[in-house]
Scaffold this motif. Structure first.
Motif, PDB file in Angstrom:
ATOM      1  N   GLY A 115       0.966  -1.271  -0.013  1.00 21.93           N
ATOM      2  CA  GLY A 115       0.068  -0.045  -0.118  1.00 21.93           C
ATOM      3  C   GLY A 115       1.002   1.251  -0.184  1.00 21.93           C
ATOM      4  O   GLY A 115       1.952   1.411  -0.130  1.00 21.93           O
ATOM      5  N   LEU A 116       0.343   2.271   0.208  1.00 23.88           N
ATOM      6  CA  LEU A 116       0.746   3.652   0.056  1.00 23.88           C
ATOM      7  C   LEU A 116       2.016   3.637   0.830  1.00 23.88           C
ATOM      8  O   LEU A 116       2.085   3.239   2.026  1.00 23.88           O
ATOM      9  CB  LEU A 116      -0.338   4.799   0.729  1.00 23.88           C
ATOM     10  CG  LEU A 116       0.649   5.938   0.842  1.00 23.88           C
ATOM     11  CD1 LEU A 116       0.502   6.777  -0.795  1.00 23.88           C
ATOM     12  CD2 LEU A 116      -0.571   7.011   1.253  1.00 23.88           C
ATOM     13  N   GLY A 117       3.171   4.244   0.374  1.00 28.95           N
ATOM     14  CA  GLY A 117       4.422   4.439   1.060  1.00 28.95           C
ATOM     15  C   GLY A 117       5.159   3.142   0.983  1.00 28.95           C
ATOM     16  O   GLY A 117       6.621   3.617   1.151  1.00 28.95           O
ATOM     17  N   GLN A 118       4.971   2.042   0.648  1.00 23.56           N
ATOM     18  CA  GLN A 118       5.811   0.888   0.363  1.00 23.56           C
ATOM     19  C   GLN A 118       6.027   0.612  -1.105  1.00 23.56           C
ATOM     20  O   GLN A 118       6.940  -0.212  -1.364  1.00 23.56           O
ATOM     21  CB  GLN A 118       5.091  -0.270   0.902  1.00 23.56           C
ATOM     22  CG  GLN A 118       4.482  -0.182   2.507  1.00 23.56           C
ATOM     23  CD  GLN A 118       5.427   0.017   3.456  1.00 23.56           C
ATOM     24  OE1 GLN A 118       6.571  -0.949   3.410  1.00 23.56           O
ATOM     25  NE2 GLN A 118       5.543   1.096   4.185  1.00 23.56           N
ATOM     26  N   ASN A 119       5.533   1.211  -2.108  1.00 25.65           N
ATOM     27  CA  ASN A 119       5.759   0.735  -3.484  1.00 25.65           C
ATOM     28  C   ASN A 119       6.928   1.427  -3.769  1.00 25.65           C
ATOM     29  O   ASN A 119       7.558   2.341  -3.319  1.00 25.65           O
ATOM     30  CB  ASN A 119       4.765   1.362  -4.176  1.00 25.65           C
ATOM     31  CG  ASN A 119       4.256   2.646  -4.077  1.00 25.65           C
ATOM     32  OD1 ASN A 119       3.838   3.139  -2.755  1.00 25.65           O
ATOM     33  ND2 ASN A 119       4.459   3.772  -5.007  1.00 25.65           N
ATOM     34  N   VAL A 266       6.564   8.869  -2.201  1.00 25.77           N
ATOM     35  CA  VAL A 266       6.886   7.635  -1.987  1.00 25.77           C
ATOM     36  C   VAL A 266       8.175   7.331  -2.736  1.00 25.77           C
ATOM     37  O   VAL A 266       9.104   6.502  -2.389  1.00 25.77           O
ATOM     38  CB  VAL A 266       5.912   6.764  -2.062  1.00 25.77           C
ATOM     39  CG1 VAL A 266       6.196   5.336  -1.864  1.00 25.77           C
ATOM     40  CG2 VAL A 266       4.597   7.151  -1.301  1.00 25.77           C
TER      41      VAL A 266
END
Lengths: 325, 457
Positions: A115-119, A266
């Motif tokens: 999810g958001l922040g991990q990609n 990100v």
């Protein structure tokens, strides 16, 4: 008051939240969205609607049924991915192609990584490049739009595509660029991804983001500077073979990519110098792909390639610590 | 007006100085006061009175427990009722001397008049000794014994005294009021500190949001005519008043990791400390009271009170009408670095500068979400650290990596947590890492010392 709250300092917060930052990005995209709808008409509205709805729905479904976790759609990041995906495809793209793009963007590029922040890669760009490779016909033939007020539609390739084709047939760059007037490229660049219709609208959103301190301008400015300098060198050496700096700045989704895709928190470096190196890399790779690659446009690939080295840039370029050498 | 500031990071919280118009008023003396023996950094003091002793205001009730220690004086006159453990504001137990108040009789030799004494003694040693006997500790928050700061280790030399009048924490106004109402005394205190350090130049640093204080102190300096003393206007930026940040802003020198300000030739003292130095040296008056800002949007009666040391917090609050119904948190100090009060029965200490009331809405922490790698924490960190990284390393309990990334340089200013849009409790986690790194460093130092001694034998 019956009980006292006790917790460590600090006891107040700036009130910034992920949602408020994302909302600012949405606001910054409004001028570009409005321009694309005005120039391309109801078909563009459909593209935007399908893209945003499928991105948001997909993220909601994945969190609810696969991750069985609280929904994250409230942070508005899926809305941004939806808008950016829509702005990165021609307005004539069929709805089912867009749905496939959003599955790749949200499902593969974003949620698979956590999810958001991990990609690692910008989700909207992964979606776009997937579509570019899988459905080149839809993604590279552009129809002159009818607009809200209905004008005759003519089909044709993008400016950069026209030039690559023309060069292969033996024309010179001067003959080919003569057909383009830079003022119209800046204000109403018809034929291309729907988001690049008005460079000025994109720059307006970029300035808004900088003024609101959502992003810092260094990444974007170093992309622009590198593209201009690289183009100046090549164009200076051989103006028959290579397009000029201004033409390169105004075409091929460069402004959209530099302002809204390369600056994604990100997938971009955190430090100032990391950001500058990142931007220089994107600018240089873009020009190399444009001049020497088999694709006429290189911004998406350049950003994705540089996204991959962000962890290294974060490791190499650190801010100087206070009182340390 | 040129404005000075530190070189890295910082945040801009709203300054909320809603009590700035409140002149300092003396608080009526509480019926009983409780003097903690551990109200400074260093060894706790050793009580020298016993139950039943009669004491006067200014009389020594506890002596320093070591070189890094401080005298504690009775803040009231009366009878010692007990010398026993009592809970401090966090609920931790420490020895307190309980004194039942009878009248207000001061020890002979203390000048309680308002006469301003501007003559500076010639002997620096005499000044430092009076500071020590007056129980003066740093009143800017750290409560480090002042005489220790004024006695640089051999080989180091002070080049500038900085009087810290930044008061960069939101809400607090007691230093501002002190500058306005006791500017003369603060300036004389600054001159005493200059003298104590060997006649070095002195800079009084005041943030730009206190123009009245800047103008007043400039007037006072011109009137009193001390040499080499000036006011520097600082940009409004948190943590401008952080010791390392202030030295950077004023002298453009950065204190190294683990080093003391004197290593770059600086001695920093807070405004309230300068006043305490004046009182101790010129008036023979030890620290028996200090100014406390009582404030908060939900608190109906803003005030700056002159409070005797050891006054129970509850007594101060009741005097001003009690804890408001919608207050959820009481903070001793400012909202960025202050400590949440768990026990309103706790007594004030020399370093108590403020009581702040926040509502639940003002202080509630939103739920933590994914880090979006925006880098706002790193941009905000005035020490140039990477809070997002230290947070992860701390949670992974990788103390070696914490040390390699300078977790122990953290000054706990709170800028990272304040600015994190994902509401990650960065500082909470970094504190844990910092604690482990500091104890590892101490353990290594102790082991090295032991090895060196073993080698000698």
């Amino acid at each position: 008051m019956s009980k006292l709250l006790v917790s460590p300092s600090p006891h107040i917060h700036s009130k910034d939240s992920t949602k408020s930052l994302m909302l600012d990005v949405v606001i910054a995209l409004i001028p570009a969205v409005l321009c694309s709808v005005i120039f391309y008409g109801w078909q563009e509205l459909l593209v935007l609607g399908v893209s945003v709805a499928s991105c948001v729905l997909l993220e909601w479904a994945i969190t609810k049924y696969m991750l069985k976790a609280p929904s994250t759609i409230g942070d508005l990041s899926a809305v941004i991915t939806g808008i950016l995906l829509a702005l990165n495809v021609p307005y004539t793209t069929p709805w089912w192609v867009i749905v496939i793009g959003s599955v790749v963007a949200i499902g593969v590029a974003k949620m698979t990584f956590g999810g958001l922040g991990q990609n690692i890669w910008n989700p909207a760009l992964v979606g776009r490049v997937f579509l570019l490779v899988s459905f080149p016909t839809y993604m590279t033939t552009w129809k002159q739009p009818q607009g809200l007020f209905g004008v005759d539609a003519i089909s044709g390739p993008t400016p950069l595509g026209t030039i690559q084709e023309g060069l292969m047939q033996g024309s010179t760059v001067q003959e080919l660029t003569a057909a383009y007037d830079y003022k119209s490229l800046l204000l109403a660049n018809l034929g291309g991804s729907s988001g690049e219709v008005c460079a000025l609208a994109l720059l307006l959103g970029f300035v808004y983001l900088c003024v609101r301190k959502v992003i810092k301008p260094w990444i974007t400015l170093s992309i622009f500077a590198t593209v201009a300098v690289t183009a100046l060198i090549f164009w200076g050496i051989n103006p028959d073979r290579f397009t000029d700096p201004l033409f390169n700045l105004l075409t091929g989704g460069l402004i959209l990519g530099a302002c809204f895709m390369a600056t994604d928190y990100v997938t971009s470096p955190m430090s100032l110098w990391g950001g500058v190196v990142f931007g220089v890399g994107i600018g240089f790779l873009t020009m190399m792909i444009r001049y020497f690659g088999s694709y006429p446009e290189g911004v998406s690939f350049a950003i994705l390639i540089m996204n991959s080295v962000v962890p290294l840039l974060n490791r190499w370029f650190k801010q100087k610590k206070f009182g340390r050498k | 007006m040129s404005k000075h500031t530190f070189s890295l990071g910082g945040v801009h919280p709203h300054d909320n100085k809603i009590s700035r118009e409140c002149a300092i008023q003396p608080l009526p003396i509480a019926p009983t006061v409780y003097l903690s023996v551990a109200q400074h950094i260093g060894a706790p003091s050793v009580p020298v009175v016993k139950v039943g002793d009669k004491v006067k205001v200014g009389q020594v009730v506890a002596e320093p427990g070591g070189f890094v220690g401080a005298f504690i004086h009775s803040s009231v006159s009366g009878t010692v009722k007990s010398v026993a453990p009592r809970a401090d504001l966090a609920g931790r137990m420490s020895t307190h001397i309980e004194i039942a108040v009878e009248g207000d009789e001061w020890l002979e030799g203390i000048d309680t008049s308002d006469t301003l004494i501007t003559t500076i003694p010639d002997d620096p040693k005499a000044i430092i000794d009076k500071v020590r006997l007056g129980g003066v500790v740093g009143l800017g928050g750290a409560t480090f014994p002042t005489h220790v700061k004024l006695s640089p280790p051999p080989g180091s030399k002070c080049e500038r005294v900085i009087i810290n009048g930044c008061e960069c924490e939101p809400y607090l106004t007691s230093d501002f009021r002190t500058l306005l109402e006791k500017g003369e005394q603060v300036v004389v205190g600054a001159a005493l500190l200059q003298k104590a350090m060997g006649g070095v130049p002195c800079t009084i640093a005041i943030e730009e949001n206190k123009p009245e204080a800047i103008a007043h102190i400039r007037e006072v300096i011109a009137k009193l005519g001390y040499a080499d003393m000036d006011v520097m206007v600082m940009k409004m930026m948190y943590p401008q008043g952080g010791e390392k940040q202030l030295i950077d802003a004023v002298m453009h020198r950065q204190v190294g990791s683990g080093a003391l300000p004197i290593s770059v030739g600086a001695v920093v003292q807070n405004v309230a400390t300068a006043l305490a130095v004046y009182d101790a040296v010129q008036k023979n008056k030890p620290i028996v009271d200090n100014s406390v800002t009582v404030t908060g949007e939900c608190f109906p009666r803003q005030a700056n009170l002159l409070v005797r040391v050891g006054t129970p917090l509850q007594y101060i609050i009741d005097y001003l009408g009690g804890v408001p119904a919608d207050a959820a948190k009481v903070i001793s100090g400012g909202p960025m670095m202050g400590r949440a009060v768990a026990n309103l029965q706790a007594a004030t200490v020399k370093g108590t500068g403020a009581l702040l009331f926040l509502t639940e809405k003002q202080t509630r922490r939103a739920p933590e979400t994914n880090c979006i790698r925006c880098g706002k924490c790193a941009d905000a960190c005035p020490m140039g650290l990477e809070p997002f990284l230290l947070n992860k390393l701390s949670k992974a309990q990788d103390w070696e990596a914490c040390e390699a990334n300078a977790a122990h340089d953290c000054i706990e200013c709170g800028c990272c947590l304040y600015s994190c849009p994902a509401h990650i409790p960065l500082l909470d986690n970094i504190r844990v890492g910092k604690g482990f790194v500091l104890s590892a460093i101490r353990a290594r130092a102790a082991a090295a010392k032991a090895a060196a001694e073993a080698a000698k034998k």
